[in-house]
Design a protein around this motif. Sequence first.
Motif, PDB file in Angstrom:
ATOM      1  N   LEU A  56       3.437 -24.179 -38.538  1.00 35.60           N
ATOM      2  CA  LEU A  56       3.217 -25.209 -37.528  1.00 35.60           C
ATOM      3  C   LEU A  56       4.203 -26.361 -37.703  1.00 35.60           C
ATOM      4  O   LEU A  56       4.818 -26.817 -36.725  1.00 35.60           O
ATOM      5  CB  LEU A  56       1.779 -25.720 -37.614  1.00 35.60           C
ATOM      6  N   LEU A  57       4.379 -26.805 -38.926  1.00 37.06           N
ATOM      7  CA  LEU A  57       5.321 -27.886 -39.200  1.00 37.06           C
ATOM      8  C   LEU A  57       6.754 -27.465 -38.865  1.00 37.06           C
ATOM      9  O   LEU A  57       7.526 -28.254 -38.322  1.00 37.06           O
ATOM     10  CB  LEU A  57       5.220 -28.305 -40.667  1.00 37.06           C
ATOM     11  N   GLY A  58       7.084 -26.216 -39.151  1.00 31.53           N
ATOM     12  CA  GLY A  58       8.419 -25.717 -38.819  1.00 31.53           C
ATOM     13  C   GLY A  58       8.671 -25.690 -37.326  1.00 31.53           C
ATOM     14  O   GLY A  58       9.776 -25.977 -36.867  1.00 31.53           O
ATOM     15  N   MET A  59       7.631 -25.359 -36.544  1.00 34.01           N
ATOM     16  CA  MET A  59       7.792 -25.342 -35.090  1.00 34.01           C
ATOM     17  C   MET A  59       7.845 -26.752 -34.518  1.00 34.01           C
ATOM     18  O   MET A  59       8.631 -27.029 -33.610  1.00 34.01           O
ATOM     19  CB  MET A  59       6.650 -24.548 -34.442  1.00 34.01           C
ATOM     20  N   VAL A  60       7.009 -27.651 -35.043  1.00 34.05           N
ATOM     21  CA  VAL A  60       6.972 -29.020 -34.527  1.00 34.05           C
ATOM     22  C   VAL A  60       8.275 -29.753 -34.823  1.00 34.05           C
ATOM     23  O   VAL A  60       8.820 -30.451 -33.972  1.00 34.05           O
ATOM     24  CB  VAL A  60       5.755 -29.782 -35.110  1.00 34.05           C
ATOM     25  N   ASN A  62      11.111 -28.324 -35.539  1.00 32.65           N
ATOM     26  CA  ASN A  62      12.236 -27.458 -35.187  1.00 32.65           C
ATOM     27  C   ASN A  62      13.126 -27.189 -36.411  1.00 32.65           C
ATOM     28  O   ASN A  62      14.354 -27.251 -36.333  1.00 32.65           O
ATOM     29  CB  ASN A  62      13.042 -28.066 -34.039  1.00 32.65           C
ATOM     30  N   SER A  63      12.463 -26.888 -37.536  1.00 31.06           N
ATOM     31  CA  SER A  63      13.168 -26.654 -38.792  1.00 31.06           C
ATOM     32  C   SER A  63      13.144 -25.158 -39.128  1.00 31.06           C
ATOM     33  O   SER A  63      12.087 -24.605 -39.448  1.00 31.06           O
ATOM     34  CB  SER A  63      12.505 -27.442 -39.918  1.00 31.06           C
ATOM     35  N   PRO A  64      14.293 -24.498 -39.072  1.00 34.47           N
ATOM     36  CA  PRO A  64      14.329 -23.072 -39.423  1.00 34.47           C
ATOM     37  C   PRO A  64      13.937 -22.811 -40.877  1.00 34.47           C
ATOM     38  O   PRO A  64      13.334 -21.784 -41.184  1.00 34.47           O
ATOM     39  CB  PRO A  64      15.782 -22.666 -39.176  1.00 34.47           C
ATOM     40  N   ALA A  65      14.245 -23.747 -41.761  1.00 35.44           N
ATOM     41  CA  ALA A  65      13.917 -23.560 -43.182  1.00 35.44           C
ATOM     42  C   ALA A  65      12.405 -23.525 -43.373  1.00 35.44           C
ATOM     43  O   ALA A  65      11.874 -22.644 -44.085  1.00 35.44           O
ATOM     44  CB  ALA A  65      14.538 -24.660 -44.025  1.00 35.44           C
ATOM     45  N   LEU A  66      11.694 -24.473 -42.759  1.00 42.25           N
ATOM     46  CA  LEU A  66      10.232 -24.480 -42.882  1.00 42.25           C
ATOM     47  C   LEU A  66       9.609 -23.254 -42.226  1.00 42.25           C
ATOM     48  O   LEU A  66       8.644 -22.684 -42.729  1.00 42.25           O
ATOM     49  CB  LEU A  66       9.650 -25.752 -42.264  1.00 42.25           C
ATOM     50  N   LEU A  67      10.162 -22.837 -41.113  1.00 39.26           N
ATOM     51  CA  LEU A  67       9.661 -21.648 -40.436  1.00 39.26           C
ATOM     52  C   LEU A  67       9.859 -20.412 -41.311  1.00 39.26           C
ATOM     53  O   LEU A  67       8.958 -19.571 -41.425  1.00 39.26           O
ATOM     54  CB  LEU A  67      10.376 -21.485 -39.094  1.00 39.26           C
ATOM     55  N   LEU A  68      11.021 -20.313 -41.939  1.00 40.64           N
ATOM     56  CA  LEU A  68      11.288 -19.180 -42.822  1.00 40.64           C
ATOM     57  C   LEU A  68      10.359 -19.184 -44.030  1.00 40.64           C
ATOM     58  O   LEU A  68       9.795 -18.149 -44.405  1.00 40.64           O
ATOM     59  CB  LEU A  68      12.750 -19.194 -43.285  1.00 40.64           C
ATOM     60  N   ILE A  69      10.152 -20.335 -44.630  1.00 39.13           N
ATOM     61  CA  ILE A  69       9.232 -20.435 -45.770  1.00 39.13           C
ATOM     62  C   ILE A  69       7.811 -20.086 -45.329  1.00 39.13           C
ATOM     63  O   ILE A  69       7.069 -19.420 -46.045  1.00 39.13           O
ATOM     64  CB  ILE A  69       9.306 -21.845 -46.400  1.00 39.13           C
TER      65      ILE A  69
END
Length: 88
Positions: A56-60, A62-69
């Motif tokens: 959710l944080l990665g989508m909000v 817009n961080s690819p690193a957080l989305l990948l993690i």
Amino acid sequence: MLSHHDRQELEKIERWFELTEPELAARLRSGKPAKPSLLRLAVLLGLDLMAGLLMLLGMVTNSPALLLIGLITVTAAVIAHLSRFGRD
């Protein structure tokens, strides 16, 4: 069909098992699986929550690193849940 000698050996193993692990032998005899520990349930729940929050944080943000993690954490959570079913 087992030979007489094989049956005797199996009975010896069964007696030894009942003497050394009576609780486990009773559970196996009754056919009831062991209940998962509270620590394991807490770790699984924490892993699920962390994966959801990271994604959710990665989508909000817009961080690819957080989305990948987050995706890696989801994969770890799925593996942890599946390994639980293999033992039950």
